[in-house]
Design a protein around this motif. Structure first.
Motif, mmCIF file in Angstrom:
data_model
loop_
_atom_site.group_PDB
_atom_site.id
_atom_site.type_symbol
_atom_site.label_atom_id
_atom_site.label_comp_id
_atom_site.label_asym_id
_atom_site.label_seq_id
_atom_site.Cartn_x
_atom_site.Cartn_y
_atom_site.Cartn_z
ATOM 1 N N THR A 131 57.459 30.193 63.663
ATOM 2 C CA THR A 131 58.136 31.533 64.538
ATOM 3 C C THR A 131 58.838 32.341 64.532
ATOM 4 O OG1 THR A 131 57.260 31.784 66.648
ATOM 5 C CG2 THR A 131 54.977 32.529 65.167
ATOM 6 N N ASN A 132 59.475 33.412 64.276
ATOM 7 C CA ASN A 132 60.945 33.332 64.240
ATOM 8 C C ASN A 132 61.218 34.474 65.177
ATOM 9 O OD1 ASN A 132 60.913 31.599 62.051
ATOM 10 N ND2 ASN A 132 62.092 32.791 60.344
ATOM 11 N N ALA A 133 62.240 34.257 66.093
ATOM 12 C CA ALA A 133 62.079 34.895 67.008
ATOM 13 C C ALA A 133 63.326 36.023 67.223
ATOM 14 C CB ALA A 133 62.014 34.273 68.374
ATOM 15 N N ASN A 134 63.324 37.533 67.692
ATOM 16 C CA ASN A 134 64.757 38.274 67.704
ATOM 17 C C ASN A 134 64.570 38.407 69.372
ATOM 18 O OD1 ASN A 134 65.588 38.415 65.285
ATOM 19 N ND2 ASN A 134 64.202 40.527 64.706
ATOM 20 N N VAL A 135 65.534 37.888 69.645
ATOM 21 C CA VAL A 135 65.765 38.478 71.668
ATOM 22 C C VAL A 135 66.225 39.229 71.569
ATOM 23 C CG1 VAL A 135 64.522 36.439 72.016
ATOM 24 C CG2 VAL A 135 66.554 36.247 71.427
ATOM 25 N N TRP A 136 65.900 40.189 72.891
ATOM 26 C CA TRP A 136 67.183 40.595 73.695
ATOM 27 C C TRP A 136 68.117 40.152 73.999
ATOM 28 C CZ3 TRP A 136 68.242 46.289 72.301
ATOM 29 C CH2 TRP A 136 66.654 46.381 72.032
ATOM 30 N N GLY A 273 61.387 39.887 73.646
ATOM 31 C CA GLY A 273 61.601 40.380 72.525
ATOM 32 C C GLY A 273 60.282 39.802 71.814
ATOM 33 N N TRP A 274 60.617 40.161 70.366
ATOM 34 C CA TRP A 274 59.267 39.926 69.448
ATOM 35 C C TRP A 274 59.788 39.129 68.238
ATOM 36 C CZ3 TRP A 274 60.262 40.768 64.588
ATOM 37 C CH2 TRP A 274 61.207 41.964 64.123
ATOM 38 N N THR A 275 58.206 38.434 67.402
ATOM 39 C CA THR A 275 58.330 37.010 66.685
ATOM 40 C C THR A 275 57.899 37.914 65.146
ATOM 41 O OG1 THR A 275 55.713 36.451 66.992
ATOM 42 C CG2 THR A 275 57.482 35.509 68.160
ATOM 43 N N TYR A 276 58.399 36.995 64.197
ATOM 44 C CA TYR A 276 57.478 37.137 62.648
ATOM 45 C C TYR A 276 57.534 35.919 61.942
ATOM 46 C CZ TYR A 276 62.454 36.470 61.454
ATOM 47 O OH TYR A 276 63.531 36.377 61.176
ATOM 48 N N THR A 277 56.278 35.586 61.486
ATOM 49 C CA THR A 277 56.080 34.413 61.248
ATOM 50 C C THR A 277 56.856 34.058 59.686
ATOM 51 O OG1 THR A 277 54.210 35.687 60.098
ATOM 52 C CG2 THR A 277 53.453 34.610 61.851
ATOM 53 N N LYS A 278 56.971 33.194 59.441
ATOM 54 C CA LYS A 278 57.216 32.010 58.314
ATOM 55 C C LYS A 278 56.070 31.224 57.302
ATOM 56 C CE LYS A 278 61.900 30.117 57.563
ATOM 57 N NZ LYS A 278 62.983 29.976 57.068
ATOM 58 N N LEU A 279 55.792 31.765 56.702
ATOM 59 C CA LEU A 279 55.034 31.305 55.740
ATOM 60 C C LEU A 279 55.407 30.149 55.531
ATOM 61 C CD1 LEU A 279 52.760 34.172 54.257
ATOM 62 C CD2 LEU A 279 52.887 33.571 56.484
ATOM 63 N N GLY A 280 54.571 29.124 54.499
ATOM 64 C CA GLY A 280 54.847 27.833 53.684
ATOM 65 C C GLY A 280 53.703 27.999 52.431
ATOM 66 N N LEU A 281 53.676 28.704 51.708
ATOM 67 C CA LEU A 281 53.508 28.899 50.258
ATOM 68 C C LEU A 281 53.525 27.609 49.117
ATOM 69 C CD1 LEU A 281 52.722 32.383 50.743
ATOM 70 C CD2 LEU A 281 51.199 30.916 51.570
ATOM 71 N N ILE A 282 52.503 27.795 47.426
ATOM 72 C CA ILE A 282 53.324 27.206 47.510
ATOM 73 C C ILE A 282 52.403 27.618 45.591
ATOM 74 C CG2 ILE A 282 52.149 25.250 45.585
ATOM 75 C CD1 ILE A 282 50.678 23.899 48.280
ATOM 76 N N ALA A 283 53.261 27.983 44.470
ATOM 77 C CA ALA A 283 53.393 28.697 43.061
ATOM 78 C C ALA A 283 52.543 27.677 42.537
ATOM 79 C CB ALA A 283 54.826 28.576 42.873
ATOM 80 N N THR A 284 51.347 29.356 42.482
ATOM 81 C CA THR A 284 49.901 28.786 41.868
ATOM 82 C C THR A 284 50.270 27.556 40.616
ATOM 83 O OG1 THR A 284 48.983 30.567 42.626
ATOM 84 C CG2 THR A 284 48.538 29.697 40.915
ATOM 85 N N GLY A 285 51.461 28.093 39.962
ATOM 86 C CA GLY A 285 52.136 27.539 38.511
ATOM 87 C C GLY A 285 52.854 26.576 38.496
ATOM 88 N N THR A 286 53.269 25.729 39.322
ATOM 89 C CA THR A 286 53.458 24.825 39.638
ATOM 90 C C THR A 286 53.459 23.378 38.569
ATOM 91 O OG1 THR A 286 54.848 23.019 41.281
ATOM 92 C CG2 THR A 286 52.381 24.023 41.668
ATOM 93 N N ASP A 287 54.566 22.530 38.472
ATOM 94 C CA ASP A 287 54.086 21.879 37.780
ATOM 95 C C ASP A 287 53.323 20.734 38.747
ATOM 96 O OD1 ASP A 287 53.805 22.620 35.360
ATOM 97 O OD2 ASP A 287 56.348 22.715 34.982
ATOM 98 N N SER A 288 54.133 20.606 39.867
ATOM 99 C CA SER A 288 54.324 19.580 40.721
ATOM 100 C C SER A 288 53.363 20.215 41.519
ATOM 101 C CB SER A 288 55.702 19.602 40.874
ATOM 102 O OG SER A 288 56.755 18.926 40.024
#
Length: 365
Positions: A131-136, A273-288
């Protein structure tokens, strides 16, 4: 454990093994038989992270800094062309992923079975790595403590033209924040008003969040397309009348790098402050697919996510804590952050234009 190509299985990719049967060594071995991978992320730290990952496992990965907006465009075009270049996407636009990338199987979410118990359920579907934070923030050279204790003070005449933040018309995470407050934070915003003024909030707006945002917009805030200008307006030394600002917690590195005097408004009611999330996702068409999964596993470890933790990014894994030398000191105040709730992320996506129009209508320059 059988390791296979990713298949389009919907929002959450089914685990290939239970926690007991998951074999990390087998995953590493399978990854080494595959082509090199590229990881997209919006921070330049991904270059160092990919190099460290490559060195650790003896394979080739390249980190490429790509903004969230550009990631969306690139990932969609690559999938349409059947020419995947980005095998892993570390993406900070959760609503866009929920609306455009996951339902169409451009990207998929996979949670390593051996680490799943360490990830709170709210961050598993889709997988969020941090989660990434923006703060006052305020200027510690000018003030011995944050000069405001309540977000409603930022709407008062004393702070007219002296509050700085990212222009909500340029960054979707800000209108997502607006919608999140209206959806999940109204009670606390209304309570903060009553605490400050000793009377209940009365408003013609649809929510307490909308009332506060309208008042803030009308108070002539300084708006920027990036954090650098805000960090300077708040933190630069030698100012007689510095701004209060809302910036990424990563900007606290400016204190050491630029001699700024940024301080955290940690006591602000109801949130600092408040947070937003950073997703970790995989490309469906990856060769790896196995190398991509291995990188996801790596970034959920302390070793893997450390470069971003030094910028105040908060790992979702409950087993990892921010390092003591993280510049902002945010780890002591995590309960004062308004946390992003992905369960209503689609609504955030659908209302972005509405909130942009609302801000523009109420903004006074």
């Amino acid at each position: 454990m059988t390791l296979t190509r990713l298949a389009p299985l919907g929002l959450l990719l089914a685990s290939t093994a239970s926690a007991q049967s998951f074999d990390l060594d087998a995953l590493v071995a399978a990854a080494k038989t595959e082509p090199p991978i590229t990881i997209y992320d919006s921070t330049g730290k991904i270059v160092d992270m990919a190099e460290a990952f490559s060195a650790k496992y003896g394979l080739k990965a390249t980190g490429q800094k790509v903004s969230a907006n550009s990631q969306l465009e690139m990932l969609i075009r690559e999938a349409q062309a059947g020419n995947v270049q980005g095998d892993v996407a570390l993406l900070t636009d959760t609503p866009a992923a929920l609306a455009q990338l996951l339902p169409t199987d451009i990207l998929q979410s996979w949670v390593p079975p051996d680490l799943e118990a360490d990830i709170p359920e709210a961050y598993r579907s889709p997988l969020a790595i941090s989660t990434n934070a923006n703060v006052w923030v305020y200027n510690t050279e000018k003030y011995s403590e944050c000069p405001v204790s309540n977000i409603w003070q930022l709407t008062e005449a004393d702070w007219r033209g002296k509050v700085a933040l990212i222009d909500p018309l340029t960054k979707g995470s800000y209108t997502d924040w607006f919608n999140q407050m209206a959806t999940h934070g109204n009670d606390k915003i209304a309570a903060a008003y009553q605490t400050l003024y000793g009377k209940p909030l009365e408003t013609d707006q649809a929510s307490a969040a909308a009332a506060w945002l309208a008042a803030l917009a009308a108070n002539a805030p300084l708006m920027s397309d990036g954090d650098d200008r805000i960090s300077e307006a708040v933190g630069a030394a030698g100012q007689a009348d510095p701004f209060i600002g809302l910036v990424s917690s990563a900007k606290f590195r400016d204190n050491a790098d630029k001699g700024y005097k940024l301080g955290l408004c940690s006591g602000l009611n109801p949130w600092m402050g408040w947070t937003y999330t950073k997703l970790g996702l995989i490309a469906t068409g990856t060769d790896s697919p196995n190398a991509a999964r291995l990188f996801i596993h790596y970034v959920l470890t302390e070793e893997g996510i450390l470069p971003q933790m030094l910028d105040g990014k908060i790992p979702t894994s409950s087993k990892i804590t921010l390092p003591a030398d993280e510049p902002s000191g945010i780890s002591a105040h995590l309960d004062k952050l308004f946390a992003y709730d992905a369960s209503t992320g689609l609504d955030d996506w659908e209302t972005r234009q509405d909130w942009q129009d609302f801000w523009q209508l109420n903004h006074s320059r």
